[in-house]
Design a protein around this motif. Structure first.
Motif, mmCIF file in Angstrom:
data_model
loop_
_atom_site.group_PDB
_atom_site.id
_atom_site.type_symbol
_atom_site.label_atom_id
_atom_site.label_comp_id
_atom_site.label_asym_id
_atom_site.label_seq_id
_atom_site.Cartn_x
_atom_site.Cartn_y
_atom_site.Cartn_z
ATOM 1 N N ASN A 141 0.825 -1.218 0.000
ATOM 2 C CA ASN A 141 0.000 0.000 0.000
ATOM 3 C C ASN A 141 0.851 1.256 0.000
ATOM 4 O O ASN A 141 1.654 1.484 0.901
ATOM 5 C CB ASN A 141 -0.962 0.042 1.188
ATOM 6 N N GLY A 192 -2.131 7.586 -0.391
ATOM 7 C CA GLY A 192 -2.128 8.694 0.564
ATOM 8 C C GLY A 192 -2.085 10.035 -0.136
ATOM 9 O O GLY A 192 -1.308 10.243 -1.064
ATOM 10 N N SER A 221 -7.208 9.039 3.586
ATOM 11 C CA SER A 221 -6.567 8.443 2.411
ATOM 12 C C SER A 221 -5.535 7.392 2.816
ATOM 13 O O SER A 221 -5.232 6.479 2.038
ATOM 14 C CB SER A 221 -5.895 9.527 1.554
ATOM 15 N N ARG A 222 -5.004 7.497 4.025
ATOM 16 C CA ARG A 222 -4.029 6.514 4.501
ATOM 17 C C ARG A 222 -4.684 5.412 5.339
ATOM 18 O O ARG A 222 -4.488 4.233 5.079
ATOM 19 C CB ARG A 222 -2.947 7.229 5.334
ATOM 20 N N THR A 236 -7.599 3.159 3.388
ATOM 21 C CA THR A 236 -7.078 2.215 2.384
ATOM 22 C C THR A 236 -6.285 1.101 3.070
ATOM 23 O O THR A 236 -6.384 -0.071 2.677
ATOM 24 C CB THR A 236 -6.181 2.934 1.359
ATOM 25 N N THR A 237 -5.519 1.463 4.096
ATOM 26 C CA THR A 237 -4.722 0.456 4.809
ATOM 27 C C THR A 237 -5.629 -0.530 5.539
ATOM 28 O O THR A 237 -5.419 -1.751 5.482
ATOM 29 C CB THR A 237 -3.762 1.152 5.795
ATOM 30 N N THR A 256 5.160 4.131 5.208
ATOM 31 C CA THR A 256 4.748 5.264 6.053
ATOM 32 C C THR A 256 5.865 6.316 5.996
ATOM 33 O O THR A 256 6.423 6.550 4.932
ATOM 34 C CB THR A 256 4.436 4.819 7.498
ATOM 35 N N TRP A 296 -1.546 4.672 11.429
ATOM 36 C CA TRP A 296 -1.410 4.081 10.096
ATOM 37 C C TRP A 296 -0.787 2.682 10.195
ATOM 38 O O TRP A 296 -1.284 1.719 9.608
ATOM 39 C CB TRP A 296 -0.508 5.018 9.317
#
Length: 294
Positions: free
Chosen positions: A57, A60, A81-82, A85-86, A107, A139
């Protein structure tokens, strides 16, 4: 191997996908827009993880986009966005009948507290002192999987340097015009990595079975200060680089919280990254910048 890449349409994703394909891997992208050879995040949520050997992934929102004001709406975009999706990929991996062999997340070194004296490796504490360090903590927590059937790797990236995008894309014009220079005092550390090496570390992590845990995605030349970086970029371009960008201007453009990322830095070393056997293409700043501006 079959590699699923979330958010692979940006600067880092493009470089990673080129390298993966050059090394014979099959790549499927997860993106917001439906296109041939891609799946959307909605499809992933609805239908689950497509069959793959590795999931990565990179998704972001660009934190340092100077065109976006640092307000509540943008902060929400940066977080969602981080984290979303994660979480979505981690959930899909957990539910997959045949989970991938490896799960890799990128990250940032914002996890570590800015300091003019401390040196940080992958075991150093951090993650609890400002918006961005807390973001990295959340995250990385969102990516954690139960059990050990899937190898898990987190790469904390420094400032990514490369041709045609990233940090250099915003800096190159003033430096070419001889108007570049250090940001603020220039004494802050500037943890950087050439884009070929970030793509290389990610590819190394997915290909080598013993690689797991936290890796610092920075060049070994970690003692670079912002002033030294500005001088090296000026030298690579054959231009002077002594006009500083005042801290007040940085705060006015980016907002106080984002300005910390530019005005304060961390000395970060890739101890564990080197211990895994990864060999850097661009360990030194001068050679990295020469390749980028050539």
């Amino acid at each position: 191997m079959r590699v699923l890449v979330g958010g692979g349409t940006g600067f880092v994703g493009t470089a990673l996908i080129q390298l993966l394909k050059a090394r014979g891997h099959e790549v499927t992208l997860v993106s917001r827009q439906p296109r041939p050879g891609r799946i959307t995040w909605d499809e992933l949520a609805r239908s689950g993880l497509p069959s793959c050997d590795v999931a990565v992934n990179l998704a972001g929102e660009n934190i340092l986009n100077p065109l976006r004001r640092w307000n509540e709406a943008f902060q929400k975009d940066v977080l969602s966005s981080r984290l979303e999706t994660t979480q979505m990929l981690a959930k899909a991996i957990t539910k997959a009948p045949q989970p991938p062999k490896a799960w890799i997340l990128v990250t940032g070194v914002a996890y570590y507290r800015p300091s003019l004296t401390a040196e940080y490796d992958e075991d150093s504490p951090g993650g609890d002192f400002d918006f961005f360090s807390n973001l990295v903590t959340k995250w990385e927590a969102a990516a954690r999987l139960p059990g050990d059937s899937t190898r898990q790797v987190v790469v904390r990236s420094g400032v990514v340097l490369g041709r045609g995008g990233g940090a250099i894309g915003h800096m190159i014009l003033p430096f070419r015009l001889g108007l570049g220079g250090p940001i603020g005092s220039g004494n802050q550390f500037f943890p950087w990595i050439h884009i070929q090496d970030l793509a290389g570390i990610l590819t190394h992590a997915l290909e080598v079975n013993h690689v797991q845990g936290i890796l610092n995605g920075v060049a070994p030349a970690s003692t670079t200060t912002n002033a030294e970086f500005a001088q090296a970029l000026g030298t690579a371009l054959g231009r002077p680089a002594f006009i500083p960008l005042p801290a007040t201007v940085v705060r006015a453009v980016f907002g106080r919280e984002r300005a910390i990322m530019l005005l304060e830095g961390q000395k970060v070393v890739p101890r564990r990254t080197l211990a895994t056997g990864y060999q850097y293409s661009f360990p030194e700043l001068g050679a990295a910048l020469k390749e980028i501006v050539a």
